[in-house]
Motif scaffolding. Structure first.
Motif, mmCIF file in Angstrom:
data_model
loop_
_atom_site.group_PDB
_atom_site.id
_atom_site.type_symbol
_atom_site.label_atom_id
_atom_site.label_comp_id
_atom_site.label_asym_id
_atom_site.label_seq_id
_atom_site.Cartn_x
_atom_site.Cartn_y
_atom_site.Cartn_z
ATOM 1 N N HIS A 95 3.389 -2.906 3.072
ATOM 2 C CA HIS A 95 3.341 -2.222 1.777
ATOM 3 C C HIS A 95 2.839 -0.791 1.872
ATOM 4 N N ARG A 96 1.902 -0.544 2.742
ATOM 5 C CA ARG A 96 1.415 0.839 2.861
ATOM 6 C C ARG A 96 2.555 1.732 3.349
ATOM 7 N N GLU A 97 3.273 1.283 4.397
ATOM 8 C CA GLU A 97 4.396 2.067 4.906
ATOM 9 C C GLU A 97 5.490 2.215 3.842
ATOM 10 N N THR A 98 5.693 1.159 3.076
ATOM 11 C CA THR A 98 6.687 1.210 2.002
ATOM 12 C C THR A 98 6.354 2.282 0.993
ATOM 13 N N GLN A 99 5.128 2.272 0.511
ATOM 14 C CA GLN A 99 4.722 3.227 -0.517
ATOM 15 C C GLN A 99 4.707 4.654 0.017
ATOM 16 N N ASP A 100 4.332 4.828 1.277
ATOM 17 C CA ASP A 100 4.355 6.172 1.872
ATOM 18 C C ASP A 100 5.791 6.687 1.987
ATOM 19 N N ALA A 101 6.706 5.810 2.410
ATOM 20 C CA ALA A 101 8.108 6.224 2.552
ATOM 21 C C ALA A 101 8.713 6.578 1.189
#
Length: 1022
Positions: free
Chosen positions: A773-779
């Motif tokens: 989720h962190r990578e998702t939100q950053d992307a």
């Protein structure tokens, strides 16, 4: 005996100069040719027993008598040997007449041989005659010298073979010759014979004698006449018209073969309704128009497609003027149809499916405007050639026509599938050929008065040839009408059973009498349904302007062409499509190719020369010209044009055809590049119409990437849409993750913001499903910072068929909820819905609805899920989205099972899941299986439920679908507890759920797992 003559070589064709005003389109034509071959029996033996001078006199007398027999029956000697010869019979004749005359000549040669022998005291003088008929290639030339041109066909060789095997003083004919002359002569069947050089045995017949004398004639002209015996149909239509006058609209579908009288009946309907109707709207569908969007409407805008300043297509002002002339002044209606017609000055940022809805509403308002002054008639002719967009609108008009005082009349050929009209319950009128009595009435009504003396003798033949088809009757009577020498031509009573073949012969016979106009008619047939003098000049460069104009006038006067009223220019069209088709089919393939090439070259260089020829039609001309490399980009462009006007069916047809043509090209860089361009355009259409995870879409992108990887590195960014679609259609999340990394690595140095946005699009979509989720939100944050709404109008069709911002906001809303930020999730969801409604892009709307449904599912908000599912179902039905329909069943069934009825809801849910599996649209299968297991558990089917959730966990671990794994383990823990399994097994699943959720930062799922621990009395240390 048959030896190749010097006149049967190509040399003379090269020696002959061009005729003044003639075409340089050389070659020939397919014609039915009858050949006769004769040879004396035992002539060599006679030479040894007779004085040489006596022998020479006998041979001369025999040849003179034989040639007289041939010439007296219109035959022409092609080759003469000392004791025999070969003759051909006029191609200007009907094939039946030529066969009949050849047999007469053959019998005449036999009688002449007997007479010459008696006079010379050689009673045993005998001759053999063979006659055969076949299709042959005959080079064009003057009528007097046609037999001196090379003739390629089986007739010459077969006639020689038959002559060799026949009995002395007999005439042996082929099966085809006997068939053509069968009613004029008596024959005896001689069996099937093996002929040297022919693969199959030939049935052969011996001609005994002539039975019936036959007259011949030529004529031209155009005649009218009364409508014969369509009173039943007219009475039915009259009753429907009475209903229209009372305010009840009706739909009539008139079906019948070409030439049967559909147009004639339609004209009668127009005449009979004229007094009480306020408006007549007439639309004509054209051959080859099935890919040309709204071409029946475009045909009513001739002044708008003439082209100006290098621009093509109608103007928005011209569309508005046309609608205003018909009482339609609503700007919204004009705007929609201007857009669909591709009018200059019309623009729309809306999704194709939204445009379709607006078009249906516009159609409703247009009908209201047309009917304000009273009842109306709307006629649409030849709907078997209708394009998909026009068909959709016509189907909608038929569906709602009962609300208006309108008689909607359509015509089609009987083989056309018209189920799309069934909802309107149309009155179907099937037109049959006239019976014998009616045919005779029609012939009498149309027969020229100055040829009445011929009528009794020709009644039977005319009736048989016409087959009761009114157009054929008219053509035959036109043929007779302008005959100036009644005995110059003969119409055989032995009519060919194929009425169309007879019709072809009639048209060809008439055209032969028109001199150079014949070649103009052929060029016009290649051009299509409309042609102008400048275009004819491009097709026939050896013709002068005045020669072309005179020829066109001649063709109009003789009934082949009609003048089309077009402001600023003179145009011509064929009086009947069947005439155009028949003439076109008679042109040799190579000659067609030359003419298509000339047309393509001229129009491609100057689109204003033939502005009515749109991109798709021009592509077809290029293809028929053999210019495949030029045709493919045009078909791709036509596909994109259709897609931009919401005509998705036409777009797919164009692009798939472009791919087929690429397959016909030799392997080369050009072929590969063209194929990739077609695949780039087609991929999003397949995703949108067939499904994201569908096999056709997946296979397309896999094939495309295989080609793209062979291209130079400098081109790779150009094919980014291919790589993006390849990533999107990966069979599982692990594959998609690997592909996403490969795409990111390959294009890491690309400086284009849109490419970097779409790379992030790949990353956030895959990382979300992997539970990152962190990578998702950053992307999402990085990607949406690069979002450009103008560029997105193209990107949303190139990259997965949906808008990146809609996807990003939706994915963000789901990720934020899973990570415990409920208010931020609600805000992102609201932004997504508002933005989706503003851009009105159908596939983005479907994506948004799916996100709304998943969000309600997360929250266990069954009421909202019911409402969203209903909207999904309606949207899926209107836009024919099968996968969305499956999702609507699945989610509405889930909500129903929890709210009102477990059994009925679960059944609905299973129907949706089955449909999605059938479509291959099950990217979220672990979640769907989790839902299925839960409903089984609620129904008390614990063991089957555990089996399903086991499958879901296995599927999730196998495919990398990880973000819901915590919930799957929690679901299994609850089911195991209900099944009375050991507490340590239940605890293991709950421990796994907590660990997975915490590792992903999925706070909401962590809370659910701990809540289940408390309910089940499970204590697990941190």
């Amino acid at each position: 005996m048959l030896r190749e003559s010097r006149t049967n070589t190509p040399r003379r064709a090269a020696e002959r100069g061009k005729r003044p005003g003639g075409s340089s389109v050389r070659g020939g034509e397919r014609r039915i040719v009858t050949a006769l071959c004769y040879d004396l029996v035992g002539s060599t033996d006679l030479m040894h027993v007779m004085d040489i001078e006596d022998y020479q006199e006998l041979m001369s007398a025999f040849q003179l008598a034989s040639k007289q027999a041939i010439a007296s029956h219109s035959g022409v000697m092609q080759h003469e040997a000392g004791d025999g010869g070969v003759a051909l019979f006029p191609i200007e004749l009907e094939a039946k007449d030529a066969a009949s005359l050849a047999i007469r000549a053959g019998l005449g040669i036999v009688e002449a041989c007997k007479r010459v022998g008696r006079e010379a005291g050689q009673d045993d003088l005998q001759v053999r005659v063979g006659i055969a008929t076949s299709v042959a290639l005959v080079l064009e030339g003057s009528r007097e010298g046609w037999t001196r041109e090379p003739v390629t066909g089986a007739a010459l060789a077969m006639a020689a073979r038959l002559q060799a095997i026949t009995a002395p003083n007999s005439v042996l004919v082929s099966e085809e010759t006997r068939h053509l002359a069968g009613r004029s002569y008596a024959f005896v069947f001689q069996g099937s014979k093996e002929l040297k050089g022919f693969a199959a045995p030939e049935k052969v017949w011996r001609a005994l004698g002539h039975k019936v004398g036959v007259d011949r004639f030529y004529a031209f002209g155009r005649m009218g006449g009364p409508l014969i015996n369509r009173e039943n149909e007219l009475n039915t239509i009259g009753q429907l018209w009475d209903g229209v006058l009372a305010g009840q609209g009706s739909v009539v579908l008139i079906q019948g073969d070409a030439g049967i009288g559909k147009s004639r009946l339609l004209r009668e309907i127009r005449r009979r309704t004229r007094a009480k109707r306020s408006k007549l709207l007439f639309f004509q569908c054209l051959p080859g128009g099935f890919r040309s969007t709204l071409h029946p409407l475009l045909n009513n805008l001739p002044e708008a497609v003439s082209g100006s300043a290098g621009q093509m297509g109608p103007t928005a002002a011209a569309v508005a003027a046309l609608f205003e002339r018909n009482g339609i002044r609503d700007p919204a209606v004009v705007d929609v149809f201007s857009y669909l017609l591709g009018a200059q000055g019309s623009r729309s940022n809306e999704d194709p499916k939204a445009i379709r809805e607006k078009a249906h509403r516009a159609l409703l308002r247009a009908l209201e405007a047309v009917c304000r002054r009273g009842p109306a008639v709307v006629a649409v002719e030849d709907v078997h050639w209708i394009d998909p967009t026009s068909r959709d609108l016509l189907g909608e008009a038929a569906r709602i026509i009962a609300k208006f005082p309108v008689l909607l009349v359509t015509t089609s050929r009987p083989s056309y599938a018209s189920e799309w009209l069934d909802a309107a319950n149309p009155t179907r009128l099937a037109l049959r050929p006239l019976d014998s009595d009616e045919t005779r009435l029609a012939i009498k009504a149309k027969w020229p008065e100055h040829r009445l003396a011929l009528l009794p003798d020709l009644f039977d033949a005319t009736e048989r040839i016409s087959g009761g088809v009114p157009l054929f009757i008219e053509e035959i009577c036109q043929w007779v009408s302008q005959n100036v020498e009644p005995d110059t031509m003969r119409l055989s009573e032995s009519a060919n059973p194929s009425h169309v073949s007879a019709f072809e012969s009639i048209l060809e016979s008439r055209l032969q009498q028109l001199g150079t106009a014949r070649e103009v008619a052929r060029a016009a047939a290649v051009a299509g349904t409309q042609v102008t003098l400048p275009l004819l000049r491009a097709l026939l460069p050896d013709f002068g302007k005045s020669a072309l104009a005179n020829a066109a006038d001649t063709l109009c006067e003789t009934g082949f062409l009609t003048r089309i009223r077009v402001p600023g220019r003179t145009a011509y069209g064929f009086r009947h499509t069947l005439i155009q088709e028949t003439i076109y089919n008679a042109v040799l393939r190579k000659q067609r190719q030359v003419l298509h090439r000339r047309l393509f070259t001229a129009v491609n260089q100057n689109r204003g020369m033939a502005a009515w020829i749109d991109t798709g039609a021009l592509a077809e001309h290029a293809e028929r010209a053999g210019l495949v490399e030029e045709a493919v980009p045009l078909f791709i462009a036509a596909g994109k044009e259709s897609s931009s006007r919401s005509a998705m069916i036409e777009a797919r047809q164009f692009l798939e055809h472009a791919l087929d043509l690429c397959g016909q090209m030799s392997e080369s860089d050009t072929a590969e590049a063209l194929k990739l361009l077609a695949l780039t355009a087609l991929g999003p259409i397949l995703i949108g119409t067939v499904g994201l995870s569908s096999e056709p879409a997946r296979r397309l992108y896999e094939d495309a990437v295989e080609i793209a990887r062979r291209r130079p590195m400098s081109e790779q960014s150009q094919w980014f849409p291919i790589y993006w679609g390849w990533w999107l259609t990966g069979q599982d999340f692990r594959v998609m993750h690997d592909r996403a990394l490969e795409v990111r690595s390959m294009l890491s140095k690309a400086n284009e913001p849109e490419i970097q946005l779409q790379v992030n699009h790949c990353i956030w979509a895959i990382d979300f499903n992997l539970g990152r989720h962190r990578e998702t939100q950053d992307a999402i944050k990085a990607g949406l910072a690069l979002y450009d709404e103008k560029r997105a109008k193209e990107s949303r069709t190139e990259f997965g068929g949906h808008d990146a911002k809609v996807c990003g906001l939706g994915q963000l809303a789901l990720s934020l909820w899973l990570t415990g930020r409920t208010k931020a999730s609600d805000a992102a969801l609201s932004r997504m819905i508002a933005f989706t409604d503003r851009i009105a892009h159908a596939h983005s709307k479907a994506h948004s609805l799916d996100t709304e449904a998943v969000s309600a599912f997360y929250r266990d908000d069954f009421e909202r899920l019911t409402e969203v599912s209903a909207r999904m179902a309606d949207f899926a039905k209107r836009h024919k989205m099968q996968s969305l329909s499956g999702q609507s069943l699945l989610f509405s069934g889930w909500a129903e099972a929890h709210r009102t009825g477990l059994a009925s809801g679960h059944a609905r849910f299973q129907n949706g899941l089955s449909l999605l599996r059938e479509l291959g649209a099950v990217a979220d299968l672990p979640i769907y299986l989790c839902m299925h297991a839960t409903l089984l558990g609620l129904a008390g089917k614990i063991e089957p439920a555990i089996e399903v959730v086991n499958e879901a966990i296995g599927r999730g671990e196998e495919t990398g679908h990880a973000y819901w794994l915590a919930e799957l383990h929690r679901c299994r823990a609850i089911l195991r507890a209900r099944a009375g399994e050991r507490k340590d097994a239940v605890a293991a699943d709950l421990r796994c759920a907590v660990e997975i959720a915490e590792s992903q930062g999925a706070t909401a799922l962590t809370r659910r797992a701990r809540h289940s621990m408390r309910e089940l009395g499970i204590v697990i240390g941190r």
